[in-house]
Design an enzyme around this catalytic site. Structure first.
Site, PDB file in Angstrom:
ATOM      1  N   PRO A 105     -34.458  -8.543   0.660  1.00  0.00           N
ATOM      2  CG  PRO A 105     -35.100  -9.615  -1.322  1.00  0.00           C
ATOM      3  CD  PRO A 105     -35.520  -9.394   0.106  1.00  0.00           C
ATOM      4  CB  ALA A 155     -28.848 -14.036  18.247  1.00  0.00           C
ATOM      5  CD  GLN A 177      13.198  -8.541  19.487  1.00  0.00           C
ATOM      6  OE1 GLN A 177      12.921  -7.493  18.927  1.00  0.00           O
ATOM      7  NE2 GLN A 177      14.217  -8.664  20.314  1.00  0.00           N
ATOM      8  N   GLY A 231       2.881 -20.214   4.241  1.00  0.00           N
ATOM      9  CA  GLY A 231       2.088 -20.793   3.149  1.00  0.00           C
ATOM     10  C   GLY A 231       1.107 -21.834   3.657  1.00  0.00           C
ATOM     11  CD  GLU A 285     -27.437 -12.747  15.134  1.00  0.00           C
ATOM     12  OE1 GLU A 285     -28.028 -11.971  15.885  1.00  0.00           O
ATOM     13  OE2 GLU A 285     -27.627 -13.969  15.095  1.00  0.00           O
TER      14      GLU A 285
HETATM   15  P1  TGC Z   1     -35.442   2.176  16.446  1.00  0.00           P
HETATM   16  O1  TGC Z   1     -36.431   3.228  16.080  1.00  0.00           O
HETATM   17  O2  TGC Z   1     -34.174   2.555  17.153  1.00  0.00           O
HETATM   18  O3  TGC Z   1     -36.142   1.052  17.345  1.00  0.00           O
HETATM   19  C1  TGC Z   1     -37.395   0.480  16.964  1.00  0.00           C
HETATM   20  C2  TGC Z   1     -37.974  -0.191  18.186  1.00  0.00           C
HETATM   21  O4  TGC Z   1     -37.115  -1.253  18.616  1.00  0.00           O
HETATM   22  C3  TGC Z   1     -36.633  -1.010  19.955  1.00  0.00           C
HETATM   23  N1  TGC Z   1     -35.238  -1.469  19.980  1.00  0.00           N
HETATM   24  C4  TGC Z   1     -34.868  -2.593  20.574  1.00  0.00           C
HETATM   25  N2  TGC Z   1     -35.560  -3.476  21.310  1.00  0.00           N
HETATM   26  C5  TGC Z   1     -34.882  -4.526  21.795  1.00  0.00           C
HETATM   27  N3  TGC Z   1     -33.569  -4.730  21.549  1.00  0.00           N
HETATM   28  C6  TGC Z   1     -32.845  -3.865  20.811  1.00  0.00           C
HETATM   29  N4  TGC Z   1     -31.554  -4.105  20.557  1.00  0.00           N
HETATM   30  C7  TGC Z   1     -33.484  -2.723  20.294  1.00  0.00           C
HETATM   31  N5  TGC Z   1     -33.097  -1.668  19.517  1.00  0.00           N
HETATM   32  C8  TGC Z   1     -34.191  -0.913  19.335  1.00  0.00           C
HETATM   33  C9  TGC Z   1     -36.803   0.470  20.145  1.00  0.00           C
HETATM   34  O5  TGC Z   1     -36.908   0.791  21.504  1.00  0.00           O
HETATM   35  C10 TGC Z   1     -38.077   0.729  19.384  1.00  0.00           C
HETATM   36  O6  TGC Z   1     -39.172   0.260  20.162  1.00  0.00           O
HETATM   37  P2  TGC Z   1     -40.614   0.965  20.053  1.00  0.00           P
HETATM   38  O7  TGC Z   1     -41.443   0.216  21.057  1.00  0.00           O
HETATM   39  O8  TGC Z   1     -40.370   2.397  20.405  1.00  0.00           O
HETATM   40  O9  TGC Z   1     -41.086   0.772  18.640  1.00  0.00           O
HETATM   41  O10 TGC Z   1     -35.103   1.346  15.140  1.00  0.00           O
HETATM   42  P3  TGC Z   1     -34.424   1.798  13.786  1.00  0.00           P
HETATM   43  O11 TGC Z   1     -35.377   1.511  12.680  1.00  0.00           O
HETATM   44  O12 TGC Z   1     -33.844   3.178  13.884  1.00  0.00           O
HETATM   45  O13 TGC Z   1     -33.207   0.755  13.663  1.00  0.00           O
HETATM   46  C11 TGC Z   1     -32.245   0.682  14.645  1.00  0.00           C
HETATM   47  C12 TGC Z   1     -31.121  -0.298  14.251  1.00  0.00           C
HETATM   48  C13 TGC Z   1     -30.384   0.145  13.007  1.00  0.00           C
HETATM   49  C14 TGC Z   1     -30.149  -0.289  15.421  1.00  0.00           C
HETATM   50  C15 TGC Z   1     -31.661  -1.704  14.090  1.00  0.00           C
HETATM   51  O14 TGC Z   1     -32.674  -1.791  13.199  1.00  0.00           O
HETATM   52  C16 TGC Z   1     -30.588  -2.749  13.812  1.00  0.00           C
HETATM   53  O15 TGC Z   1     -30.073  -3.327  14.759  1.00  0.00           O
HETATM   54  N6  TGC Z   1     -30.236  -3.075  12.514  1.00  0.00           N
HETATM   55  C17 TGC Z   1     -29.400  -4.217  12.204  1.00  0.00           C
HETATM   56  C18 TGC Z   1     -30.271  -5.313  11.627  1.00  0.00           C
HETATM   57  C19 TGC Z   1     -29.833  -6.674  12.055  1.00  0.00           C
HETATM   58  O16 TGC Z   1     -29.119  -6.863  13.027  1.00  0.00           O
HETATM   59  N7  TGC Z   1     -30.309  -7.685  11.357  1.00  0.00           N
HETATM   60  C20 TGC Z   1     -30.019  -9.031  11.725  1.00  0.00           C
HETATM   61  C21 TGC Z   1     -30.870 -10.003  10.949  1.00  0.00           C
HETATM   62  S1  TGC Z   1     -30.899 -11.613  11.660  1.00  0.00           S
HETATM   63  C22 TGC Z   1     -29.387 -12.246  11.389  1.00  0.00           C
HETATM   64  O17 TGC Z   1     -28.490 -11.645  10.889  1.00  0.00           O
HETATM   65  C23 TGC Z   1     -29.221 -13.629  11.822  1.00  0.00           C
HETATM   66  S2  TGC Z   1     -27.675 -14.329  11.442  1.00  0.00           S
HETATM   67  C24 TGC Z   1     -27.893 -15.698  12.346  1.00  0.00           C
HETATM   68  C25 TGC Z   1     -26.762 -16.619  12.356  1.00  0.00           C
HETATM   69  O18 TGC Z   1     -26.568 -17.336  11.366  1.00  0.00           O
HETATM   70  O19 TGC Z   1     -26.091 -16.701  13.430  1.00  0.00           O
HETATM   71  P1  FAD Z   2     -26.693  -3.372   4.055  1.00  0.00           P
HETATM   72  O1  FAD Z   2     -27.667  -3.032   5.130  1.00  0.00           O
HETATM   73  O2  FAD Z   2     -27.074  -3.068   2.663  1.00  0.00           O
HETATM   74  O3  FAD Z   2     -25.319  -2.659   4.393  1.00  0.00           O
HETATM   75  C1  FAD Z   2     -24.276  -2.493   3.430  1.00  0.00           C
HETATM   76  C2  FAD Z   2     -23.189  -1.631   4.070  1.00  0.00           C
HETATM   77  O4  FAD Z   2     -23.735  -0.340   4.401  1.00  0.00           O
HETATM   78  C3  FAD Z   2     -22.679  -2.218   5.385  1.00  0.00           C
HETATM   79  O5  FAD Z   2     -21.283  -2.015   5.484  1.00  0.00           O
HETATM   80  C4  FAD Z   2     -23.391  -1.395   6.450  1.00  0.00           C
HETATM   81  O6  FAD Z   2     -22.649  -1.320   7.656  1.00  0.00           O
HETATM   82  C5  FAD Z   2     -23.477  -0.053   5.759  1.00  0.00           C
HETATM   83  N1  FAD Z   2     -24.581   0.776   6.292  1.00  0.00           N
HETATM   84  C6  FAD Z   2     -25.913   0.509   6.271  1.00  0.00           C
HETATM   85  N2  FAD Z   2     -26.592   1.467   6.900  1.00  0.00           N
HETATM   86  C7  FAD Z   2     -25.682   2.358   7.367  1.00  0.00           C
HETATM   87  C8  FAD Z   2     -25.753   3.557   8.142  1.00  0.00           C
HETATM   88  N3  FAD Z   2     -26.924   4.041   8.585  1.00  0.00           N
HETATM   89  N4  FAD Z   2     -24.605   4.215   8.413  1.00  0.00           N
HETATM   90  C9  FAD Z   2     -23.406   3.721   7.985  1.00  0.00           C
HETATM   91  N5  FAD Z   2     -23.274   2.598   7.277  1.00  0.00           N
HETATM   92  C10 FAD Z   2     -24.396   1.913   6.972  1.00  0.00           C
HETATM   93  N6  FAD Z   2     -30.767 -12.317   8.256  1.00  0.00           N
HETATM   94  C11 FAD Z   2     -31.869 -12.875   8.828  1.00  0.00           C
HETATM   95  O7  FAD Z   2     -32.917 -12.238   8.972  1.00  0.00           O
HETATM   96  N7  FAD Z   2     -31.842 -14.176   9.258  1.00  0.00           N
HETATM   97  C12 FAD Z   2     -30.736 -14.962   9.140  1.00  0.00           C
HETATM   98  O8  FAD Z   2     -30.751 -16.116   9.569  1.00  0.00           O
HETATM   99  C13 FAD Z   2     -29.580 -14.400   8.522  1.00  0.00           C
HETATM  100  N8  FAD Z   2     -28.492 -15.183   8.304  1.00  0.00           N
HETATM  101  C14 FAD Z   2     -27.436 -14.671   7.580  1.00  0.00           C
HETATM  102  C15 FAD Z   2     -26.380 -15.512   7.189  1.00  0.00           C
HETATM  103  C16 FAD Z   2     -25.345 -15.019   6.426  1.00  0.00           C
HETATM  104  C17 FAD Z   2     -24.244 -15.946   5.989  1.00  0.00           C
HETATM  105  C18 FAD Z   2     -25.307 -13.645   6.066  1.00  0.00           C
HETATM  106  C19 FAD Z   2     -24.174 -13.098   5.274  1.00  0.00           C
HETATM  107  C20 FAD Z   2     -26.338 -12.821   6.435  1.00  0.00           C
HETATM  108  C21 FAD Z   2     -27.421 -13.315   7.169  1.00  0.00           C
HETATM  109  N9  FAD Z   2     -28.528 -12.505   7.495  1.00  0.00           N
HETATM  110  C22 FAD Z   2     -29.648 -13.050   8.094  1.00  0.00           C
HETATM  111  C23 FAD Z   2     -28.604 -11.139   6.980  1.00  0.00           C
HETATM  112  C24 FAD Z   2     -27.745 -10.139   7.754  1.00  0.00           C
HETATM  113  O9  FAD Z   2     -28.309  -9.834   8.981  1.00  0.00           O
HETATM  114  C25 FAD Z   2     -27.583  -8.893   6.879  1.00  0.00           C
HETATM  115  O10 FAD Z   2     -26.689  -9.256   5.840  1.00  0.00           O
HETATM  116  C26 FAD Z   2     -27.060  -7.715   7.666  1.00  0.00           C
HETATM  117  O11 FAD Z   2     -27.996  -7.270   8.608  1.00  0.00           O
HETATM  118  C27 FAD Z   2     -26.668  -6.540   6.741  1.00  0.00           C
HETATM  119  O12 FAD Z   2     -27.645  -6.285   5.800  1.00  0.00           O
HETATM  120  P2  FAD Z   2     -27.237  -6.146   4.224  1.00  0.00           P
HETATM  121  O13 FAD Z   2     -26.438  -7.351   3.882  1.00  0.00           O
HETATM  122  O14 FAD Z   2     -28.483  -5.900   3.486  1.00  0.00           O
HETATM  123  O15 FAD Z   2     -26.279  -4.915   4.170  1.00  0.00           O
END
Ligand code: TGC
Ligand code: FAD
Length: 394
Positions: A143, A252, A289, A350, A373
Site C-alpha cells: 500500500p 515480464a 485525409q 460513436g 511493472e
Molecule cells: P536501485 O538501488 O537502483 O537497485 C537496487 C538493486 O537492484 C538492482 N537492479 C536491478 N536488477 C535487475 N534488474 C533490474 N531492472 C534492476 N534495477 C536495479 C541494482 O543493481 C541493485 O542491486 P544491488 O545488488 O546493488 O542491491 O533501486 P532503487 O530503490 O533506486 O529503485 C530503482 C527503481 C525505481 C528503478 C525500481 O525500484 C523500479 O523499477 N520501480 C518500479 C517498481 C515496479 O516495477 N513494480 C512492479 C510490481 S510487479 C507488477 O506490477 C506486476 S503487474 C503484472 C501483470 O499483471 O502483468
Molecule cells: P506510485 O508509486 O504511488 O506512483 C504514483 C505516481 O507518482 C506515478 O505517476 C509515478 O510515475 C509517480 N512517481 C513515483 N515516483 C516518482 C519519481 N521518483 N519521480 C517522478 N514520478 C514518480 N504489483 C505487484 O507486485 N504484483 C502484481 O501482480 C501487480 N499487478 C497489478 C495489477 C494492476 C491492475 C495494477 C494497476 C497494478 C498492479 N501492481 C502489481 C502494482 C503496480 O506495479 C504499481 O501500481 C506500480 O508499480 C505503481 O505503484 P503505485 O500504484 O503505488 O504508484
C-alpha cells in the site's frame, strides 16, 4: 455476443515475418487461432462481469503460454525469447488481462523459482505451473510502496525451521485464486528475499480488489500475512536484495513490450476495416485525409515498435539485453498502444465506445499496463539515468 466476428489479420508492414523462423510463425499462429476461437467470443462478457475466464487456463498451458522459455526438463516449452514475445503479443491482442495472467505465471512466478530456487523447489512447482495445474502470483507492491519497492514493510522473523511472515501486498494479479504466491519480504537484517507462500497456510488471506475500470477480465487482490509460519525450505536460496524481484520484472517487462503491440495491432486492424466500410458524405471515411493521417501514423508507430522489440528479442536471446533497454521498449510499446487506441476510438465514431468493437476495452486495459511493472515516468527516469549517469531517484 459482441466481438464474435473476429477478423483480425495481423499487421506486418515491413515484412517482419521474413525475420521469423518457421517455428516462430507456427507458435504465433497457434496462439492467434486459439485467441480467435476461445477468447474473442467470450471476452466482452467476461470484461463486463469483471471475471477472469478461468476455464481458459488449460488452453493457455496448451499453447505454451506458461513458461515458454523455461527448460523442458521443468515442464516449460524451452522456446526462445522471440517465441515468448510473440505469444504475449497474441494474448494481449485478445485482452491485456489474459496476457497478465501469462506474464505473471511465466516471468514473475516460474522465472524466480527457476533462477533463484533450489532444485527441489524447481521440481516441486515448475511442472505444475507449466501445465496450469497450479497458478501463481507475485507480491512486491505494498500500500505505501509502489514505485519504490525497496521501502517495503513486509518482513519475516526466524522461528526454528520456519519463519514468521507479516505484512500486506496490494494490487496483486491472480491473487484471489492463486495456489501459491512468490512474496518479497525483508529478513531481520533488512535484506529482501523471495518466499513461496502457499494457499492454506494459517494467517494467509487474499481478498479480491473490486471497482476496477481497467483490466476487468483479470482478478486483482491483496495478500495479507498475519503471523504466517512459512517453512524455511520455501525461501528462494539463490538470490537476495532488490535485484531479485527486479530481475523478474526485466523478463515480464520484456513480454509486455511485445504484448502491448498486440493490443495496438487489434485497434489498428479494427480501425482500418471500419474506415473502409463506413460511408459518410457518399464515400468511405478512409478516403478522407484526416482519417488517413491517423491510420498512417498508427501503422508507422506499430512498425517502429515491432522492429524495436524484435531487436530486443535478439539481444535477450544472446543474454545481452540491458534492463534500461527493456524499460525503453516497455514504455514505448505501451505509449504507442494507448495513443493508437485513442485514435482508433475516434475513427469508429460513436460505435467506438461500444463493446461491438474491442477498442475501449483495450484502451482501459492499457491504463493499467502503462502503470504496472514500472510506470511510464519510472521507465523514463531509468532511461534518463542510463544515458546521463545521473540517478533521479536518489
Ligand atoms: P536501485 O538501488 O537502483 O537497485 C537496487 C538493486 O537492484 C538492482 N537492479 C536491478 N536488477 C535487475 N534488474 C533490474 N531492472 C534492476 N534495477 C536495479 C541494482 O543493481 C541493485 O542491486 P544491488 O545488488 O546493488 O542491491 O533501486 P532503487 O530503490 O533506486 O529503485 C530503482 C527503481 C525505481 C528503478 C525500481 O525500484 C523500479 O523499477 N520501480 C518500479 C517498481 C515496479 O516495477 N513494480 C512492479 C510490481 S510487479 C507488477 O506490477 C506486476 S503487474 C503484472 C501483470 O499483471 O502483468
Ligand atoms: P506510485 O508509486 O504511488 O506512483 C504514483 C505516481 O507518482 C506515478 O505517476 C509515478 O510515475 C509517480 N512517481 C513515483 N515516483 C516518482 C519519481 N521518483 N519521480 C517522478 N514520478 C514518480 N504489483 C505487484 O507486485 N504484483 C502484481 O501482480 C501487480 N499487478 C497489478 C495489477 C494492476 C491492475 C495494477 C494497476 C497494478 C498492479 N501492481 C502489481 C502494482 C503496480 O506495479 C504499481 O501500481 C506500480 O508499480 C505503481 O505503484 P503505485 O500504484 O503505488 O504508484
Amino acid at each position: 455476443m459482441a466481438n464474435k466476428d473476429d477478423r483480425f489479420q495481423g499487421v506486418d508492414y515491413y515484412n517482419i515475418d521474413d525475420l521469423l523462423t518457421d517455428e516462430h510463425k507456427l507458435i504465433r499462429d497457434t496462439a492467434r487461432e486459439w485467441v480467435k476461437k476461445e477468447v474473442s467470443p467470450i471476452i466482452e462478457e467476461a470484461y463486463e462481469k469483471a471475471e477472469f475466464p478461468r476455464h481458459l487456463i488449460k488452453g493457455l498451458a496448451e499453447i505454451g503460454a506458461f513458461g515458454p522459455y523455461i527448460p523442458q526438463e521443468y515442464g516449460g516449452a524451452g522456446l526462445d525469447q522471440i517465441s515468448y514475445g510473440l505469444i504475449m503479443q497474441e494474448l494481449e491482442r485478445g485482452d491485456s488481462g489474459l496476457r497478465s495472467t501469462a506474464s505473471v505465471q511465466s516471468s514473475l512466478v516460474m522465472y524466480p523459482i527457476w533462477k533463484y530456487g533450489s532444485e527441489e523447489q524447481r521440481k516441486k512447482y515448475l511442472p505444475k505451473l507449466a501445465s496450469g495445474d497450479m497458478i501463481g502470483c507475485f507480491g512486491l507492491t505494498e500500500p505505501d510502496y509502489g514505485s519504490n519497492p525497496g521501502g517495503m514493510i513486509t518482513n519475516f522473523k526466524d522461528d526454528g525451521d520456519h519463519v514468521i511472515l507479516n505484512g500486506a501486498k496490494m494490487w496483486i494479479s491472480n491473487a484471489p485464486f492463486a495456489d501459491i504466491a512468490v512474496v518479497w519480504a525483508k529478513s531481520e537484517e533488512g535484506r529482501i528475499h523471495g518466499l513461496v507462500v502457499e494457499r492454506g497456510m494459517d494467517g494467509f488471506t487474499t481478498p479480491e480488489m473490486h471497482g476496477k475500470w481497467s483490466l476487468r477480465a483479470s482478478a486483482t487482490g491483496e495478500l495479507v500475512f498475519d503471523n504466517v509460519r512459512v517453512p524455511k525450505e520455501n525461501i528462494l536460496p539463490n538470490k537476495s536484495g532488490l535485484g531479485g524481484p527486479l530481475g523478474c520484472l526485466d523478463s515480464a517487462r520484456y513480454g509486455i513490450s511485445w504484448g502491448a503491440i498486440g493490443a495496438a495491432m487489434d485497434c489498428y486492424d479494427s480501425a482500418l476495416r471500419y474506415s473502409q466500410e463506413r460511408v459518410q458524405f457518399d464515400r468511405p471515411i478512409g478516403g478522407f485525409q484526416l482519417q488517413q493521417k491517423k491510420l498512417a501514423e498508427m501503422v508507422t508507430e506499430i512498425t517502429k515498435a515491432q522492429l524495436l522489440v524484435y531487436r530486443l528479442g535478439q539481444l535477450k536471446n544472446a543474454d545481452k539485453a540491458t534492463s534500461a533497454q527493456i524499460s525503453m521498449a516497455k514504455r514505448n510499446s505501451v505509449e504507442i498502444a494507448l495513443e493508437i487506441a485513442r485514435e482508433s476510438r475516434q475513427i469508429h465514431g460513436g460505435m467506438g465506445i461500444t463493446n461491438e468493437y474491442p477498442i475501449m476495452r483495450h484502451m482501459m486495459n492499457l491504463e493499467s499496463v502503462v502503470t504496472y511493472e514500472g510506470t511510464h515516468d519510472i521507465h523514463l527516469l531509468i532511461t534518463g539515468f542510463d544515458v546521463t549517469g545521473l540517478n533521479a531517484f536518489k
